[in-house]
Write a protein that holds these residues in place. Sequence first.
Motif, PDB file in Angstrom:
ATOM      1  N   ALA A 101     -10.230  -4.508  -1.158  1.00  0.00           N
ATOM      2  CA  ALA A 101     -10.663  -3.170  -0.739  1.00  0.00           C
ATOM      3  C   ALA A 101     -10.310  -2.126  -1.801  1.00  0.00           C
ATOM      4  O   ALA A 101     -11.095  -1.198  -2.052  1.00  0.00           O
ATOM      5  CB  ALA A 101      -9.995  -2.809   0.588  1.00  0.00           C
ATOM      6  N   LEU A 102      -9.146  -2.259  -2.442  1.00  0.00           N
ATOM      7  CA  LEU A 102      -8.762  -1.338  -3.516  1.00  0.00           C
ATOM      8  C   LEU A 102      -9.688  -1.471  -4.721  1.00  0.00           C
ATOM      9  O   LEU A 102     -10.032  -0.475  -5.364  1.00  0.00           O
ATOM     10  CB  LEU A 102      -7.306  -1.600  -3.947  1.00  0.00           C
ATOM     11  CG  LEU A 102      -6.205  -1.155  -2.974  1.00  0.00           C
ATOM     12  CD1 LEU A 102      -4.869  -1.724  -3.401  1.00  0.00           C
ATOM     13  CD2 LEU A 102      -6.128   0.368  -2.890  1.00  0.00           C
ATOM     14  N   GLU A 103     -10.085  -2.689  -5.037  1.00  0.00           N
ATOM     15  CA  GLU A 103     -11.006  -2.925  -6.158  1.00  0.00           C
ATOM     16  C   GLU A 103     -12.394  -2.335  -5.888  1.00  0.00           C
ATOM     17  O   GLU A 103     -13.107  -1.953  -6.824  1.00  0.00           O
ATOM     18  CB  GLU A 103     -11.131  -4.425  -6.435  1.00  0.00           C
ATOM     19  CG  GLU A 103      -9.916  -5.003  -7.145  1.00  0.00           C
ATOM     20  CD  GLU A 103      -9.959  -6.514  -7.274  1.00  0.00           C
ATOM     21  OE1 GLU A 103     -10.890  -7.128  -6.713  1.00  0.00           O
ATOM     22  OE2 GLU A 103      -9.056  -7.073  -7.918  1.00  0.00           O
ATOM     23  N   LYS A 104     -12.752  -2.249  -4.600  1.00  0.00           N
ATOM     24  CA  LYS A 104     -14.045  -1.641  -4.237  1.00  0.00           C
ATOM     25  C   LYS A 104     -14.020  -0.119  -4.318  1.00  0.00           C
ATOM     26  O   LYS A 104     -15.073   0.526  -4.257  1.00  0.00           O
ATOM     27  CB  LYS A 104     -14.437  -2.073  -2.824  1.00  0.00           C
ATOM     28  CG  LYS A 104     -14.934  -3.511  -2.761  1.00  0.00           C
ATOM     29  CD  LYS A 104     -15.171  -3.924  -1.326  1.00  0.00           C
ATOM     30  CE  LYS A 104     -15.569  -5.398  -1.240  1.00  0.00           C
ATOM     31  NZ  LYS A 104     -15.712  -5.849   0.169  1.00  0.00           N
ATOM     32  N   GLY A 105     -12.813   0.465  -4.421  1.00  0.00           N
ATOM     33  CA  GLY A 105     -12.695   1.916  -4.589  1.00  0.00           C
ATOM     34  C   GLY A 105     -12.258   2.671  -3.355  1.00  0.00           C
ATOM     35  O   GLY A 105     -12.346   3.909  -3.323  1.00  0.00           O
ATOM     36  N   MET A 106     -11.767   1.999  -2.341  1.00  0.00           N
ATOM     37  CA  MET A 106     -11.294   2.666  -1.126  1.00  0.00           C
ATOM     38  C   MET A 106      -9.920   3.297  -1.347  1.00  0.00           C
ATOM     39  O   MET A 106      -9.144   2.836  -2.188  1.00  0.00           O
ATOM     40  CB  MET A 106     -11.221   1.664   0.037  1.00  0.00           C
ATOM     41  CG  MET A 106     -12.580   1.241   0.553  1.00  0.00           C
ATOM     42  SD  MET A 106     -12.459   0.055   1.904  1.00  0.00           S
ATOM     43  CE  MET A 106     -11.942   1.150   3.236  1.00  0.00           C
ATOM     44  N   LYS A 107      -9.626   4.336  -0.586  1.00  0.00           N
ATOM     45  CA  LYS A 107      -8.327   5.028  -0.688  1.00  0.00           C
ATOM     46  C   LYS A 107      -7.221   4.132  -0.103  1.00  0.00           C
ATOM     47  O   LYS A 107      -7.399   3.537   0.963  1.00  0.00           O
ATOM     48  CB  LYS A 107      -8.369   6.352   0.075  1.00  0.00           C
ATOM     49  CG  LYS A 107      -9.342   7.374  -0.500  1.00  0.00           C
ATOM     50  CD  LYS A 107      -8.800   8.006  -1.767  1.00  0.00           C
ATOM     51  CE  LYS A 107      -9.736   9.076  -2.294  1.00  0.00           C
ATOM     52  NZ  LYS A 107      -9.248   9.659  -3.558  1.00  0.00           N
ATOM     53  N   HIS A 108      -6.082   4.090  -0.816  1.00  0.00           N
ATOM     54  CA  HIS A 108      -5.022   3.155  -0.422  1.00  0.00           C
ATOM     55  C   HIS A 108      -4.394   3.515   0.929  1.00  0.00           C
ATOM     56  O   HIS A 108      -4.060   2.633   1.725  1.00  0.00           O
ATOM     57  CB  HIS A 108      -3.944   3.087  -1.513  1.00  0.00           C
ATOM     58  CG  HIS A 108      -3.135   4.333  -1.664  1.00  0.00           C
ATOM     59  ND1 HIS A 108      -3.611   5.463  -2.308  1.00  0.00           N
ATOM     60  CD2 HIS A 108      -1.882   4.635  -1.260  1.00  0.00           C
ATOM     61  CE1 HIS A 108      -2.683   6.393  -2.290  1.00  0.00           C
ATOM     62  NE2 HIS A 108      -1.629   5.932  -1.667  1.00  0.00           N
ATOM     63  N   LYS A 109      -4.249   4.820   1.211  1.00  0.00           N
ATOM     64  CA  LYS A 109      -3.620   5.238   2.475  1.00  0.00           C
ATOM     65  C   LYS A 109      -4.483   4.861   3.681  1.00  0.00           C
ATOM     66  O   LYS A 109      -3.972   4.441   4.723  1.00  0.00           O
ATOM     67  CB  LYS A 109      -3.365   6.744   2.461  1.00  0.00           C
ATOM     68  CG  LYS A 109      -2.190   7.140   1.600  1.00  0.00           C
ATOM     69  CD  LYS A 109      -1.887   8.612   1.717  1.00  0.00           C
ATOM     70  CE  LYS A 109      -0.688   8.981   0.851  1.00  0.00           C
ATOM     71  NZ  LYS A 109      -0.389  10.433   0.914  1.00  0.00           N
ATOM     72  N   ARG A 110      -5.777   5.029   3.509  1.00  0.00           N
ATOM     73  CA  ARG A 110      -6.702   4.683   4.606  1.00  0.00           C
ATOM     74  C   ARG A 110      -6.672   3.175   4.877  1.00  0.00           C
ATOM     75  O   ARG A 110      -6.605   2.746   6.032  1.00  0.00           O
ATOM     76  CB  ARG A 110      -8.107   5.127   4.219  1.00  0.00           C
ATOM     77  CG  ARG A 110      -9.096   5.010   5.350  1.00  0.00           C
ATOM     78  CD  ARG A 110     -10.490   5.362   4.879  1.00  0.00           C
ATOM     79  NE  ARG A 110     -11.486   5.105   5.908  1.00  0.00           N
ATOM     80  CZ  ARG A 110     -12.795   5.145   5.704  1.00  0.00           C
ATOM     81  NH1 ARG A 110     -13.272   5.428   4.512  1.00  0.00           N
ATOM     82  NH2 ARG A 110     -13.617   4.899   6.680  1.00  0.00           N
ATOM     83  N   ILE A 111      -6.710   2.382   3.811  1.00  0.00           N
ATOM     84  CA  ILE A 111      -6.699   0.911   3.972  1.00  0.00           C
ATOM     85  C   ILE A 111      -5.413   0.457   4.650  1.00  0.00           C
ATOM     86  O   ILE A 111      -5.417  -0.340   5.591  1.00  0.00           O
ATOM     87  CB  ILE A 111      -6.832   0.215   2.596  1.00  0.00           C
ATOM     88  CG1 ILE A 111      -8.127   0.604   1.906  1.00  0.00           C
ATOM     89  CG2 ILE A 111      -6.773  -1.297   2.743  1.00  0.00           C
ATOM     90  CD1 ILE A 111      -8.098   0.407   0.411  1.00  0.00           C
ATOM     91  N   VAL A 112      -4.289   0.996   4.155  1.00  0.00           N
ATOM     92  CA  VAL A 112      -2.976   0.580   4.671  1.00  0.00           C
ATOM     93  C   VAL A 112      -2.833   0.953   6.143  1.00  0.00           C
ATOM     94  O   VAL A 112      -2.332   0.157   6.952  1.00  0.00           O
ATOM     95  CB  VAL A 112      -1.843   1.200   3.830  1.00  0.00           C
ATOM     96  CG1 VAL A 112      -0.495   0.999   4.498  1.00  0.00           C
ATOM     97  CG2 VAL A 112      -1.814   0.582   2.442  1.00  0.00           C
TER      98      VAL A 112
END
Length: 284
Positions: A101-112
Amino acid sequence: MIERKFISKGIRNAELDTYFQKELERVDYSHCEIQRTPLNTRIIIYAGRPGMVIGRGGKKIQDMTYTIEKDFKIEKPQLEVKALENADLNARVISKQIAEALEKGMKHKRIVSIYLKRIMRAGALGVEIDIAGKISGERSRTEKFQEGYIKKSGFPAEDLMSKAMQVAVLKAGTIGVSVKIMKDVPAIMKVEKNISTMKTAMDAAKKKAEEKKEVEELAEETEEKSTDDKTKDDTKDTKIDAKEKKTPVKKKETVAKKEEKAEAKPKVAKRQETAADKKETKTK
């Protein structure tokens, strides 16, 4: 010599695990178990998508058995694929998904935040996710996100926790993703929890018994009051009946006295008349 055998087996197992990670990158690969028997070597692969591991007509699994036998020198390997019971409680699967998900460009706080809720909803006791690297800006830093109960050291931290680390490659640089999931409670804590639940249950039962006793006492008091009120009402009724019985007698007495007085009045008048007549005769 024995030590070297154990070390060589450990190295072979680690190499086999890395091989499965590369081959089964898109099928949520978790781990593998190796069981050596006199007839063959049984290898159990745990993955989130077992159908993709087998492939069409079992072609992929046949290719893997051939490469394992040739490259890793394992005699008669027999591959089995098993689905994960709960992929959301597996640290390797979760860390891999966060890295993708990080490699796709999503924000880390939202993913976590999404994965923290997901893991806790799956039945985990606690979870910790660490993200390190150039998250935003030129300087690298580490951000820790935690929810629930996590044991940092000792036996529970080693045996009751699922740990994994993955690397996400971005334009700014590499970002490390570390996931720790606490699945179960230590046995000592379970005993303490059972004792606390028993205590709470006993306290609740005691409180219930006390409340029942208070209710019974109140009921007895109300019954006593009602009986006292009834006795008072009965005495009042008896007094009222006695008064009603007495009043007509008095009325009868008064009527008789009035009649006597009325009868006595003409007699007095006659006497007065006779007395007046006597006086007149004397004067004459």
